[in-house]
Each structure stands twice: as structure tokens, then as C-alpha cells.
Design a protein around this motif. Structure first.
Motif, mmCIF file in Angstrom:
data_model
loop_
_atom_site.group_PDB
_atom_site.id
_atom_site.type_symbol
_atom_site.label_atom_id
_atom_site.label_comp_id
_atom_site.label_asym_id
_atom_site.label_seq_id
_atom_site.Cartn_x
_atom_site.Cartn_y
_atom_site.Cartn_z
ATOM 1 N N PHE A 78 89.571 -26.287 5.646
ATOM 2 C CA PHE A 78 88.291 -25.855 5.076
ATOM 3 C C PHE A 78 88.370 -25.807 3.547
ATOM 4 O O PHE A 78 87.480 -26.311 2.842
ATOM 5 N N LEU A 79 89.445 -25.209 3.020
ATOM 6 C CA LEU A 79 89.583 -25.046 1.570
ATOM 7 C C LEU A 79 89.773 -26.383 0.863
ATOM 8 O O LEU A 79 89.265 -26.583 -0.249
ATOM 9 N N LEU A 80 90.506 -27.298 1.489
ATOM 10 C CA LEU A 80 90.683 -28.626 0.903
ATOM 11 C C LEU A 80 89.337 -29.326 0.740
ATOM 12 O O LEU A 80 89.024 -29.891 -0.309
ATOM 13 N N PHE A 81 88.547 -29.282 1.803
ATOM 14 C CA PHE A 81 87.240 -29.922 1.769
ATOM 15 C C PHE A 81 86.326 -29.234 0.756
ATOM 16 O O PHE A 81 85.613 -29.890 -0.014
ATOM 17 N N TYR A 82 86.360 -27.909 0.758
ATOM 18 C CA TYR A 82 85.503 -27.153 -0.160
ATOM 19 C C TYR A 82 85.919 -27.377 -1.611
ATOM 20 O O TYR A 82 85.067 -27.581 -2.493
ATOM 21 N N GLY A 83 87.221 -27.356 -1.881
ATOM 22 C CA GLY A 83 87.696 -27.589 -3.245
ATOM 23 C C GLY A 83 87.324 -28.968 -3.751
ATOM 24 O O GLY A 83 86.890 -29.125 -4.901
ATOM 25 N N MET A 108 84.558 -39.994 -0.140
ATOM 26 C CA MET A 108 84.844 -40.966 0.913
ATOM 27 C C MET A 108 86.238 -40.766 1.487
ATOM 28 O O MET A 108 86.463 -40.926 2.700
ATOM 29 N N LEU A 109 87.205 -40.408 0.624
ATOM 30 C CA LEU A 109 88.566 -40.180 1.089
ATOM 31 C C LEU A 109 88.611 -39.048 2.111
ATOM 32 O O LEU A 109 89.216 -39.184 3.183
ATOM 33 N N PHE A 110 87.940 -37.943 1.807
ATOM 34 C CA PHE A 110 87.965 -36.803 2.711
ATOM 35 C C PHE A 110 87.159 -37.077 3.983
ATOM 36 O O PHE A 110 87.588 -36.733 5.085
ATOM 37 N N ILE A 111 86.005 -37.711 3.841
ATOM 38 C CA ILE A 111 85.181 -37.962 5.025
ATOM 39 C C ILE A 111 85.810 -39.048 5.896
ATOM 40 O O ILE A 111 85.696 -39.014 7.123
ATOM 41 N N SER A 112 86.535 -39.978 5.279
ATOM 42 C CA SER A 112 87.264 -40.983 6.058
ATOM 43 C C SER A 112 88.374 -40.315 6.870
ATOM 44 O O SER A 112 88.602 -40.658 8.037
ATOM 45 N N TYR A 165 81.392 -48.943 4.898
ATOM 46 C CA TYR A 165 82.483 -49.786 5.383
ATOM 47 C C TYR A 165 83.815 -49.034 5.336
ATOM 48 O O TYR A 165 84.691 -49.265 6.184
ATOM 49 N N ALA A 166 83.970 -48.140 4.360
ATOM 50 C CA ALA A 166 85.171 -47.301 4.314
ATOM 51 C C ALA A 166 85.225 -46.378 5.523
ATOM 52 O O ALA A 166 86.291 -46.172 6.130
ATOM 53 N N LEU A 167 84.070 -45.827 5.911
ATOM 54 C CA LEU A 167 84.026 -44.942 7.079
ATOM 55 C C LEU A 167 84.278 -45.714 8.373
ATOM 56 O O LEU A 167 84.954 -45.221 9.286
ATOM 57 N N ILE A 168 83.743 -46.921 8.447
ATOM 58 C CA ILE A 168 83.993 -47.768 9.621
ATOM 59 C C ILE A 168 85.480 -48.095 9.731
ATOM 60 O O ILE A 168 86.066 -48.055 10.819
ATOM 61 N N ALA A 169 86.104 -48.394 8.587
ATOM 62 C CA ALA A 169 87.539 -48.691 8.580
ATOM 63 C C ALA A 169 88.348 -47.486 9.062
ATOM 64 O O ALA A 169 89.322 -47.635 9.808
#
Length: 238
Positions: A78-83, A108-112, A165-169
């Protein structure tokens, strides 16, 4: 259940998630006549999944990494995403196109990573219960569609031309891991589940529980009730 059936079902889910990312904009327009209803309903289903399944799963695992409780891992997720999101918000206040692009790729890095974990956890869901797994897929599909819609609205062409495309990958990386990697031990699996819990809770709070003017509590509650109704049906089928 035979492992090859689980992997076939996982492949179908991965293709479905990839299709959602690719056609997020037209799908959102086709499925939802009201964005407020869509956000609230999908948020209700997603948060119910967290409270009724992810959190109890951490309890049942009862795993500690040395003196490091598994719930701390969920908090770290949670904190990583929030930060990261706080940094992104600070950067996007600037008009610099370069800063905005950097913020976009960090997001994109975190959501991927989040997409990877969603697919990675699918086989375990199918092994527990096929009806429940399809409820999970429905809840996560609506959640991903809502998240993609926000990204597309905020970053526009950058998301449409590159981000999706990053999310698809990431989805297919999760699938390849499921297909070819050996099954993870319980400690590693629970650690990833804990991270997914933290990521998912932050995403719901950020995207699907915004200002009261942008949501409808009745529809959020409807999502909760609908999920519980489907869950009851899955128990009867099980």
C-alpha cells in the motif's frame, strides 16, 4: 482439478484482461452510460473481494518472514503505491512534458506489476473454486476497466499509444510465469498475495472512492451486494 485445465482457464483470463486494456475506451463507452455508476459499482465489487477473500487468505496463511508479519508486507505494498502516486501527483503539477512523461512511466511500472500479480494469482483461484474464480475475474475486469479509463482520460494519447501495450505485456508476463515456472512455495505465494492486497486497496481508494460528487454510495453498495449474491451462488454450486 487437472493442472492443464487450470492453465487453459488462466490463458483465457489473460486474453480477456489484455482485451480490456486494448479496448478500454470503447468498452467503457459501451458498458457504462454513467461514469459515476460505473466507478461506484466496480469499486463495491473490488473492495468486497479484498475484505472477504484477500484479507482472510492472509489470516489463513499465517506466514511470517522471520519476525516480519505478512500483514506488514500488505502495508508495504500500500505504501509503495501511495508513495509513488504522491510523487506522480507532485510531478504532474508542473507543465514540463518530460516530467509528466516520467511520472506516467513510473505509474505504468507499478500498475504493470499489479497486472502481473493479478494474473499470477489466477491459477490458485481456479484450484479453489471455478465459480468463485469467475466472480473474481468479473470483479477485477470491472476494476481494470475503471482504472484504464482514468489513465486514458488523464494521459490521453500517451496511454493509448504506449501505456496500454505495457499493461498487456505485463498480463502476458504473468501468464508465461504461470505456464512455465515451477509453482512457488507457500511463503513466496503469500508474500505476493499480501503485496497484491496492498496494491488493490490503494487503487480502490484512489480511483473508486474519490470525492463524493464523483461517486454514488447506493451503486457502491449495490456492487457489494451483487458480489455477495454471486458468492452465495458459487458456494451452492461448489
Amino acid at each position: 482439478m487437472a493442472s492443464f485445465i487450470v492453465l487453459e482457464l488462466t490463458t483465457l483470463v489473460a486474453i480477456s484482461f489484455a482485451a480490456i486494456h486494448y479496448w478500454a475506451r470503447p468498452l467503457h463507452k459501451w458498458l457504462y452510460t454513467s461514469e459515476q455508476i460505473a466507478i461506484s459499482f466496480s469499486g463495491g465489487m473490488a473492495i468486497t473481494y479484498v475484505f472477504l477473500h484477500l484479507l482472510p487468505e492472509l489470516e489463513q496463511g499465517d506466514v511470517s518472514l522471520g519476525r516480519f508479519p505478512i500483514h506488514i508486507v500488505a502495508l508495504i505494498g500500500f505504501l509503495l503505491f501511495y508513495g509513488a502516486q504522491r510523487w506522480i501527483w507532485s510531478q504532474t503539477q508542473d507543465d514540463s512534458q518530460e516530467l509528466n512523461k516520467r511520472a506516467f512511466w513510473l505509474q505504468m511500472l507499478f500498475i504493470s506489476s499489479y497486472n502481473f500479480l493479478l494474473i499470477y494469482s489466477i491459477p490458485e483461484q481456479f484450484e479453489q473454486s471455478i465459480p468463485f474464480a469467475f466472480i473474481y475475474v468479473l470483479a477485477m475486469s470491472l476494476h481494470l476497466l475503471s482504472t484504464d479509463h482514468h489513465l486514458s482520460e488523464h494521459y490521453k494519447h500517451l496511454f493509448d499509444q504506449q501505456g496500454r501495450y505495457a499493461l498487456i505485456a505485463a498480463v502476458f508476463c504473468g501468464l508465461v510465469t504461470d505456464l512455465f515456472a515451477e509453482a512457488a512455495n507457500r511463503t513466496f505465494s503469500n508474500t505476493l498475495t499480501a503485496l497484491l492486497t496492498g496494491f488493490l486497496m490503494f487503487n480502490i481508494f484512489k480511483e473508486e472512492l474519490p470525492d463524493h460528487k464523483e461517486t454514488r454510495f447506493v451503486w457502491f453498495l449495490s456492487g457489494v451486494v451483487f458480489y455477495i449474491f454471486l458468492l452465495g451462488g458459487s458456494w451452492l454450486l461448489g
